[in-house]
Design a protein around this motif. Structure first.
Motif, PDB file in Angstrom:
ATOM      1  N   PRO A  31       2.820   4.439 -10.845  1.00 19.71           N
ATOM      2  CA  PRO A  31       1.513   4.724 -11.874  1.00 19.71           C
ATOM      3  C   PRO A  31       0.364   3.670 -11.503  1.00 19.71           C
ATOM      4  CG  PRO A  31       3.519   4.810 -12.987  1.00 19.71           C
ATOM      5  CD  PRO A  31       3.961   4.284 -11.529  1.00 19.71           C
ATOM      6  N   HIS A  32      -0.818   4.120 -11.916  1.00 20.41           N
ATOM      7  CA  HIS A  32      -1.995   3.379 -11.589  1.00 20.41           C
ATOM      8  C   HIS A  32      -2.055   2.264 -12.325  1.00 20.41           C
ATOM      9  CE1 HIS A  32      -3.743   6.565  -9.171  1.00 20.41           C
ATOM     10  NE2 HIS A  32      -3.526   7.486 -10.090  1.00 20.41           N
ATOM     11  N   HIS A  33      -1.472   1.984 -13.469  1.00 17.59           N
ATOM     12  CA  HIS A  33      -1.297   0.893 -14.298  1.00 17.59           C
ATOM     13  C   HIS A  33      -0.811  -0.270 -13.591  1.00 17.59           C
ATOM     14  CE1 HIS A  33       2.384   2.214 -15.728  1.00 17.59           C
ATOM     15  NE2 HIS A  33       2.719   1.103 -15.719  1.00 17.59           N
ATOM     16  N   ALA A  93      12.309  -6.824  -3.166  1.00 19.79           N
ATOM     17  CA  ALA A  93      11.555  -7.352  -4.187  1.00 19.79           C
ATOM     18  C   ALA A  93      10.538  -6.710  -4.951  1.00 19.79           C
ATOM     19  CB  ALA A  93      10.814  -8.588  -3.545  1.00 19.79           C
ATOM     20  N   LEU A  94       9.979  -5.588  -4.044  1.00 15.42           N
ATOM     21  CA  LEU A  94       8.786  -4.697  -4.959  1.00 15.42           C
ATOM     22  C   LEU A  94       9.567  -3.894  -6.090  1.00 15.42           C
ATOM     23  CD1 LEU A  94       6.533  -3.858  -2.118  1.00 15.42           C
ATOM     24  CD2 LEU A  94       6.501  -5.851  -3.707  1.00 15.42           C
ATOM     25  N   ARG A 100       0.871  -1.350  -0.076  1.00 12.23           N
ATOM     26  CA  ARG A 100      -0.059  -0.173  -0.107  1.00 12.23           C
ATOM     27  C   ARG A 100       0.831   1.279   0.016  1.00 12.23           C
ATOM     28  NH1 ARG A 100      -2.887  -3.264   3.422  1.00 12.23           N
ATOM     29  NH2 ARG A 100      -1.942  -2.211   5.349  1.00 12.23           N
ATOM     30  N   GLU A 101       1.809   1.396   0.722  1.00 14.64           N
ATOM     31  CA  GLU A 101       3.032   2.352   0.832  1.00 14.64           C
ATOM     32  C   GLU A 101       3.556   2.631  -0.439  1.00 14.64           C
ATOM     33  OE1 GLU A 101       6.870   1.736   2.447  1.00 14.64           O
ATOM     34  OE2 GLU A 101       5.993   3.036   4.300  1.00 14.64           O
ATOM     35  N   MET A 102       4.129   1.638  -1.011  1.00 18.62           N
ATOM     36  CA  MET A 102       4.477   1.897  -2.352  1.00 18.62           C
ATOM     37  C   MET A 102       3.566   1.938  -3.794  1.00 18.62           C
ATOM     38  SD  MET A 102       7.527  -0.734  -4.016  1.00 18.62           S
ATOM     39  CE  MET A 102       8.822  -0.022  -2.837  1.00 18.62           C
TER      40      MET A 102
END
Length: 261
Positions: free
Chosen positions: A16-18, A58-59, A9-11
């Protein structure tokens, strides 16, 4: 697992929304499992802090894997953006690309090329349009529901119009277009010449086209040269027969609808 959700959620608020949140969550959960496997408690580092570092890494890797721009392009884009911001504050206006290039010691072509690379890497969600979903504006290869309905209606009228043709014309149409027989065989069957079969085919196609136009697009119907002549009366009789056949075919369906009502 709540830690993964918190970091995602933080990242997600900074990307971008896509970017798919589900993909980020999957990458985070994999990193959590790997962190649990490699965690060494005797080092004195709390597991949550250790796992958070692995999950964030990883994110970031996941985001890089779906980014169409290279890391060097992104890094230079950040430098350009920072320089543009500083120049805008100093000049009181938006700086030109030439001024940005001079401030960074780059050529104008390099600045323009980097901006082009970043623009090409932009990805839009097909459902993310502010007014209309973009996927509704993209041309589709398949027919729309309206086009399918119109196509079926045309086919229905075509079959009915063929059935109402005079016998010789109907034989020519069915044998030539549906059975794909050569004109010589059709001519032998009817006992006429090939040129006469060609004339009958042209006459049948003209009647079929006019019959469909009469029912579906009356503005395209060609008026007869002699409205009171025998040919015009035969043509009108044919059109009426096609309309009657179509109405008779629709009546059972309408009766079924009325019965259910």
């Amino acid at each position: 697992m709540p830690l993964v959700g918190h970091i995602v959620r933080e990242m997600a608020g900074r990307v971008p929304h896509h970017v798919s949140r589900d993909d980020l969550t999957s990458a985070g959960l994999v990193a959590l499992v790997r962190a649990a496997d490699s965690f060494e408690q005797e080092r004195g580092v709390p597991f949550a802090r250790y796992a958070a570092t692995r999950i964030r890494g990883a994110l970031i890797d996941e985001l890089r894997s779906v980014d169409w721009a290279s890391r060097s392009v992104r890094r230079r884009a950040r430098d350009l953006e920072g320089t543009r911001h500083q120049l805008a504050v100093a000049l009181g206006r938006v700086p030109t690309n030439a001024e940005v290039a001079s401030a960074l010691g780059m050529s104008l072509d390099e600045v323009v090329a980097n901006d082009d690379d970043v623009a090409r890497a932009q990805v839009l969600s097909l459902q993310g349009g502010p007014d209309d979903a973009l996927d509704e504006l993209v041309p589709a290869d398949t027919a729309t529901p309206e086009q399918l309905v119109l196509h079926r209606e045309r086919l229905t009228y075509m079959v009915e119009a063929v059935d109402e043709l005079p016998e010789r014309l109907r034989v020519v149409v069915t044998e030539y277009f549906l059975a794909e027989r050569p004109m010589t065989e059709i001519a032998e069957q009817l006992g006429v010449s090939e040129s006469r079969v060609s004339q009958l085919r042209a006459e049948a196609l003209s009647l079929l086209r006019e019959a469909l136009n009469r029912e579906l697009d009356p503005d395209l119907v060609t008026p007869p040269s002699r409205p009171e002549g025998c040919a015009a009366r035969r043509r009108e009789s044919y059109f009426a027969a096609v309309a009657t056949r179509h109405a008779a075919a629709l009546r059972p369906a309408q009766v079924g609808v009325d019965a259910r009502a």
